[in-house]
Design a protein around this motif. Structure first.
Motif, PDB file in Angstrom:
ATOM      1  N   GLY A  65      69.812 -32.208  -8.238  1.00 50.91           N
ATOM      2  CA  GLY A  65      71.247 -33.583  -8.265  1.00 50.91           C
ATOM      3  C   GLY A  65      72.275 -32.916  -8.776  1.00 50.91           C
ATOM      4  O   GLY A  65      72.659 -31.823  -8.890  1.00 50.91           O
ATOM      5  N   GLN A 101      70.084 -32.911 -12.890  1.00 52.60           N
ATOM      6  CA  GLN A 101      69.172 -33.736 -12.513  1.00 52.60           C
ATOM      7  C   GLN A 101      68.135 -32.778 -11.367  1.00 52.60           C
ATOM      8  O   GLN A 101      68.643 -32.252 -10.562  1.00 52.60           O
ATOM      9  N   ASN A 109      79.526 -31.804  11.681  1.00 51.96           N
ATOM     10  CA  ASN A 109      78.882 -32.665  10.499  1.00 51.96           C
ATOM     11  C   ASN A 109      77.779 -31.451   9.917  1.00 51.96           C
ATOM     12  O   ASN A 109      76.723 -30.849  10.659  1.00 51.96           O
ATOM     13  N   ASP A 137      74.652 -37.787  -1.390  1.00 51.30           N
ATOM     14  CA  ASP A 137      75.630 -36.737  -1.291  1.00 51.30           C
ATOM     15  C   ASP A 137      76.951 -37.282  -1.468  1.00 51.30           C
ATOM     16  O   ASP A 137      77.967 -36.956  -1.829  1.00 51.30           O
ATOM     17  N   LEU A 138      76.959 -38.614  -0.531  1.00 46.21           N
ATOM     18  CA  LEU A 138      78.231 -39.093  -0.516  1.00 46.21           C
ATOM     19  C   LEU A 138      78.555 -40.466  -1.006  1.00 46.21           C
ATOM     20  O   LEU A 138      79.636 -41.012  -0.805  1.00 46.21           O
ATOM     21  N   ASP A 196      79.011 -39.609   7.360  1.00 48.44           N
ATOM     22  CA  ASP A 196      80.124 -38.788   7.668  1.00 48.44           C
ATOM     23  C   ASP A 196      81.427 -39.355   7.546  1.00 48.44           C
ATOM     24  O   ASP A 196      81.497 -40.650   7.112  1.00 48.44           O
ATOM     25  N   GLU A 197      82.399 -38.493   7.694  1.00 50.17           N
ATOM     26  CA  GLU A 197      83.757 -39.140   7.613  1.00 50.17           C
ATOM     27  C   GLU A 197      84.090 -40.512   8.715  1.00 50.17           C
ATOM     28  O   GLU A 197      84.845 -41.359   8.432  1.00 50.17           O
ATOM     29  N   GLY A 222      69.923 -39.136 -17.990  1.00 51.14           N
ATOM     30  CA  GLY A 222      70.738 -38.276 -17.188  1.00 51.14           C
ATOM     31  C   GLY A 222      70.446 -38.551 -15.786  1.00 51.14           C
ATOM     32  O   GLY A 222      70.888 -37.923 -14.521  1.00 51.14           O
ATOM     33  N   VAL A 223      69.554 -39.701 -15.470  1.00 48.58           N
ATOM     34  CA  VAL A 223      68.907 -39.801 -14.019  1.00 48.58           C
ATOM     35  C   VAL A 223      69.254 -41.366 -13.758  1.00 48.58           C
ATOM     36  O   VAL A 223      68.966 -41.796 -12.464  1.00 48.58           O
ATOM     37  N   VAL A 283      68.419 -39.596  -7.925  1.00 41.17           N
ATOM     38  CA  VAL A 283      69.445 -38.669  -7.607  1.00 41.17           C
ATOM     39  C   VAL A 283      70.256 -39.446  -6.330  1.00 41.17           C
ATOM     40  O   VAL A 283      70.144 -39.929  -5.562  1.00 41.17           O
ATOM     41  N   THR A 284      71.583 -39.704  -6.691  1.00 39.19           N
ATOM     42  CA  THR A 284      72.450 -40.166  -5.745  1.00 39.19           C
ATOM     43  C   THR A 284      72.876 -39.564  -4.703  1.00 39.19           C
ATOM     44  O   THR A 284      72.815 -38.438  -4.736  1.00 39.19           O
ATOM     45  N   TRP A 322      64.902 -36.950   0.673  1.00 43.04           N
ATOM     46  CA  TRP A 322      64.228 -38.066   0.220  1.00 43.04           C
ATOM     47  C   TRP A 322      62.527 -37.714  -0.178  1.00 43.04           C
ATOM     48  O   TRP A 322      61.853 -38.667  -0.525  1.00 43.04           O
ATOM     49  N   PRO A 363      85.209 -31.527   4.902  1.00 47.18           N
ATOM     50  CA  PRO A 363      84.679 -31.392   3.633  1.00 47.18           C
ATOM     51  C   PRO A 363      83.554 -32.298   3.137  1.00 47.18           C
ATOM     52  O   PRO A 363      83.877 -33.725   3.306  1.00 47.18           O
ATOM     53  N   THR A 364      82.426 -31.774   2.863  1.00 46.59           N
ATOM     54  CA  THR A 364      81.321 -32.680   2.829  1.00 46.59           C
ATOM     55  C   THR A 364      80.341 -31.889   1.505  1.00 46.59           C
ATOM     56  O   THR A 364      80.188 -30.684   1.676  1.00 46.59           O
ATOM     57  N   ASN A 365      79.724 -32.746   0.865  1.00 41.77           N
ATOM     58  CA  ASN A 365      78.588 -32.161  -0.009  1.00 41.77           C
ATOM     59  C   ASN A 365      77.392 -32.406   0.642  1.00 41.77           C
ATOM     60  O   ASN A 365      77.020 -33.596   1.150  1.00 41.77           O
ATOM     61  N   THR A 366      76.410 -31.427   0.718  1.00 40.99           N
ATOM     62  CA  THR A 366      74.836 -31.864   1.081  1.00 40.99           C
ATOM     63  C   THR A 366      73.914 -31.082  -0.050  1.00 40.99           C
ATOM     64  O   THR A 366      74.496 -30.369  -0.628  1.00 40.99           O
ATOM     65  N   SER A 367      72.854 -31.622  -0.160  1.00 41.54           N
ATOM     66  CA  SER A 367      71.919 -31.037  -1.124  1.00 41.54           C
ATOM     67  C   SER A 367      70.873 -30.593  -0.301  1.00 41.54           C
ATOM     68  O   SER A 367      70.319 -31.082   0.655  1.00 41.54           O
ATOM     69  N   ARG A 371      80.370 -42.063  -3.795  1.00 42.75           N
ATOM     70  CA  ARG A 371      81.460 -41.916  -4.905  1.00 42.75           C
ATOM     71  C   ARG A 371      81.956 -43.164  -4.952  1.00 42.75           C
ATOM     72  O   ARG A 371      82.092 -44.197  -4.406  1.00 42.75           O
TER      73      ARG A 371
END
Lengths: 144, 643
Positions: free
Chosen positions: B588, B597, B162, A94-95, A124-125, A70-71, A91-92, B236, B567-571, A97
């Motif tokens: 995670g 995770q 952002n 956030d961006l 970011d974008e 799972g990791v 943990v990958t 991190w 549109p963004t994901n943040t942890s 993909r």
């Protein structure tokens, strides 16, 4: 100590310090600069083994495989010329993909795969990893 | 209309800056500059008022979400929380440069209004130099990055900010750093004026000192806060990444720290004259290099920089003009700077020279490590320089610097003996030795450098309190307390860094609901994962129950957030601060088997890093208050003598 001498000594010390800094930095640069590779750079060439490097490219669509713990994940990085399989435990970002840019920090293995300690995905974008942008631009400017 | 008013205010500020330069230059050459001073003071004030007006207009445009302004449309959104609308005004390139120049103008006005110790000629030259810097940056705004540019037709709504930047700490991070950067511009202007007017001495150093102190306090706070932001926002668990943006703020701090110490030698002992001038130039140069690195786009990509080089080249030209001009002036005039007081090899001054040299070496190393990849990239070689480079180079030198920091304050001015120093250092050295042996055995003889840093931190803590020994505490001047607190802060911060490096524990696993993980002395249970909503985001939130032994358990709520615009994901990490460290948790991704995770850290005494930073800044503040109170008192006694 005479005034004149004192000033000269200080000036010489300052120069020595700057030269020392430069020498120290250069000697460290030799073995600490992590060079950046795209998959096409290592295809069919001797691998830079045993040192920290960066590998950059696109995460190939459909290539991400999650391990049973799972990791850990496996995926393939491509730059359109070649493909390198990458393993990563963590943990990958956030961006991270499929089909997006990624920079993996880690080491090449003798079998041609890459073990990443760290993944950097685009911020970011509007962000593109600098080295990526360079590679992409190179191919574009050749077309022009 | 309002945006145009902002642009007009900017142009008026430019006009007054030009007037300030001309009148300042005239006053500096005049036989009796005192006649022109009142007018010059007013002009500097009006210039600052117009710059501030332009900046306030920009904030207003963001607050009202005026989408017909390009900058607002690109960086804001009508649904954003108010704090981030306001902070959005400087959370982008153009706005942050406007903030930069506003602070610059305000600093110039501050010099014009409050500076009473300098002779009129030198003060006029200082204001002229300050105006010269401002004109360059006004031109940059007007020709290369106009914050008030219109967008036609106006979009229905903006692109948003952002989400990573939507954090109260980060909202105030740039202004804090800029106050530091730009405070150093005043020291630069003082140095240029002193060279022009051949007026280098204790009076000039005393005038410069509070500005350097103030700038240095803000830089310290900015770097400390920035480090903490990166620590909890990026998830991190690291607190310093040696990335170029961080180095961009560290380099001016290193130069300002050196300047702070050399300006003290000049003010109290009239030594190190040329050296102090040089450092003042270097410190502001580093601020401009930092601004250039962060604001030119060169860090994102040398290619992006090459494709749209206007801004970067403009900044680079300004950089070359100001730094080159100042260095040329320094080279031409350094011969006329007469030699100050001399000192012996073992003395407080010599220790301060050593401090300056070591700080300069660290600065040189960081500068090379930051710029080398950019230069290499321009040559077509791709490489990156990370933490290992800096740990190999900067850390060993920093250890010598720590030893010097411990010894320096225990030395007498002008002349001392090695014997006396050694006897005063006995206790700190003994403490260092004991600590080293103890921790080296405790950590299983691994990582000697980190153990050495920790041992040195203990020694430095003991040595920094030593100057208060046998003093009448009520009669000790504030700057002495400032020095003690700041040096203690360095020890505390180093202890935190070493403790985290040596003793942190990490766990990473995929966990099902109801399962638990052990990290350090804690048992962490995943109770549930639930959806939750914020003002402009939705999230999955994990409820973790954390228990140490049989103590009362507490909860941690790490999240995966999703923002719609853009549109963004943040942890979002969740952190629990205990007396002896922090538990740090990151959520995670979930998987098909219903596991999530989890990444957990136990970081003993990691909080000391930022507590130390706070102490360093507090030390600077105590010093500054002491200096200002004393300057006031001196000014009053002068007036009384004249009456």
């Amino acid at each position: 100590m005479k005034a004149k001498h004192q000033r000269l000594t200080l000036a010489l010390l300052a120069v020595a310090a700057i030269v020392g800094a430069a020498l120290l930095a250069l000697s460290a640069l030799k073995d600490q600069a992590a060079f950046f590779y795209a998959p096409g750079d290592v295809a069919g060439k001797p691998l830079p083994l045993g040192k920290a490097v960066r590998l950059g490219g696109m995460v190939q669509t459909g290539s991400v495989v999650r391990a049973r713990d799972g990791v850990s994940i496996g995926f393939r990085v491509t730059d359109g010329k070649a493909v390198v399989p990458v393993r990563f435990r963590g943990v990958t970002p956030d961006l991270f993909r499929e089909g997006s840019g990624v920079v993996a920090e880690g080491q090449f293995q003798p079998d041609g795969s890459f073990t990443a300690d760290n993944l950097l995905a685009k911020h970011d974008e509007r962000y593109m990893p600098p080295q990526m942008a360079g590679k992409m631009h190179k191919s574009e400017s050749l077309e022009q | 209309m309002i945006a145009e008013a902002g642009l007009a205010a900017l142009w008026l500020a430019t006009a007054f800056a030009i007037a300030q330069l001309l009148l300042g230059a005239a006053a500096a050459r005049a036989a009796d500059p005192v006649v022109l001073l009142p007018g010059l003071r007013k002009i500097a004030l009006v210039q600052a008022v117009f710059a501030l007006a332009a900046f306030l207009v920009l904030i207003w445009l963001f607050v009202t979400s005026d989408m017909s302004v390009l900058l607002v449309a690109e960086n804001s959104h009508s649904q954003k929380p108010m704090l981030y609308k306001i902070a959005g005004a400087w959370g982008n390139h153009e706005g942050s440069m406007l903030l930069w120049v506003t602070v610059l103008a305000l600093a110039g006005a501050g010099v014009a209004l409050f500076e009473r110790r300098l002779v009129a000629g030198t003060l006029s030259a200082t204001l002229a130099a300050q105006a010269t810097i401002a004109i360059g940056f006004y031109a940059f705004l007007a020709f290369a990055s106009n914050p008030f540019a219109r967008l036609n037709p106006a979009p229905a709504d903006g692109q948003g900010l952002n989400p990573l930047l939507q954090d109260p700490g980060l909202a105030f991070h740039p202004p804090t750093l800029y106050l530091g950067y730009v405070g150093l511009s005043v020291a630069f202007s003082f140095a240029v004026a002193a060279l022009l007017m051949r007026d280098v001495g204790p009076a000039f150093a005393k005038a410069m000192r509070p500005w350097v102190l103030g700038a240095w306090i803000f830089l310290t706070i900015g770097i400390t806060a920035g480090s903490y932001w990166a620590y909890y926002e990026l998830g991190w668990g690291g607190w310093w990444f040696w990335d170029p943006v961080e180095n961009a703020s560290l380099m001016p701090w290193l130069a300002a720290t050196a300047l702070l110490h050399s300006v003290n030698v000049l003010a109290t002992r009239d030594g190190l004259r040329a050296w102090t001038l040089m450092l003042a130039v270097v410190a502001f140069s580093m601020s401009m290099v930092g601004t250039f690195l962060v604001r030119s786009g060169i860090l994102v990509s040398v290619h992006a920089f090459a494709v749209d080089p206007t801004r970067g080249s403009f900044l680079l030209a300004l950089l070359g003009l100001y730094i080159g001009g100042a260095l040329a002036l320094f080279g031409a005039r350094v011969g006329t700077v007469t030699q100050g007081a001399t000192f012996q090899l073992i003395s407080r001054e010599a220790a301060l020279v050593l401090n300056n040299l070591l700080l300069s070496v660290i600065l040189g190393v960081v500068l090379i490590g930051t710029l080398y990849p950019l230069v290499a990239q321009a040559m077509g070689v791709q490489l990156s320089i990370g933490a290992p480079f800096f740990e190999k180079t900067a850390v060993p030198i920093a250890l010598f610097l720590v030893a010097g920091t411990a010894a320096g304050p225990l030395l007498r001015w002008r002349k001392d003996t090695a014997q006396a120093l050694l006897s005063r250092l006995t206790i700190p050295v003994a403490i260092t030795g004991i600590a080293f042996a103890l921790f080296f055995a405790m950590t299983g003889f691994g990582s000697p450098i980190a153990v050495l840093v920790l041992a040195f931190a203990f020694g430095l803590a003991a040595a920094s309190i030593a100057p208060l020994w046998k003093r009448k505490l009520r009669r000790t001047p504030l700057p002495i307390y400032g020095m003690v607190v700041a040096h203690l802060g360095i020890a505390v911060s180093l202890a935190g860094m070493a403790a985290d490096t040596l003793f942190k524990q990490e766990r990473l696993a995929a966990v099902a609901i109801g399962d638990n993980l052990a990290v350090g002395p804690f048992k962490v249970t995943l109770v549930e994962v639930r959806p939750t909503l914020g003002p402009n985001w939705s999230a999955m939130e994990a409820r973790l129950q954390v228990q140490r032994g049989t103590a009362e358990p507490f909860e941690l709520l790490p999240q995966q957030r999703f923002f719609a615009n853009p549109p963004t994901n943040t942890s979002e990490a969740a952190i629990a601060t205990l007396w002896d460290g922090q538990v740090y948790s990151v959520l995670g991704a979930g998987d098909a088997a219903g596991r999530w995770q989890l990444r957990l850290w136990w970081k003993p005494f990691v909080t000391l890093i930022w507590a130390g930073g706070g102490l360093i800044a507090l030390g600077g503040l105590l010093s500054l208050v002491g200096r200002i109170v004393r300057a006031r008192r001196d000014a009053r006694t002068l007036e009384e003598e004249w009456v």
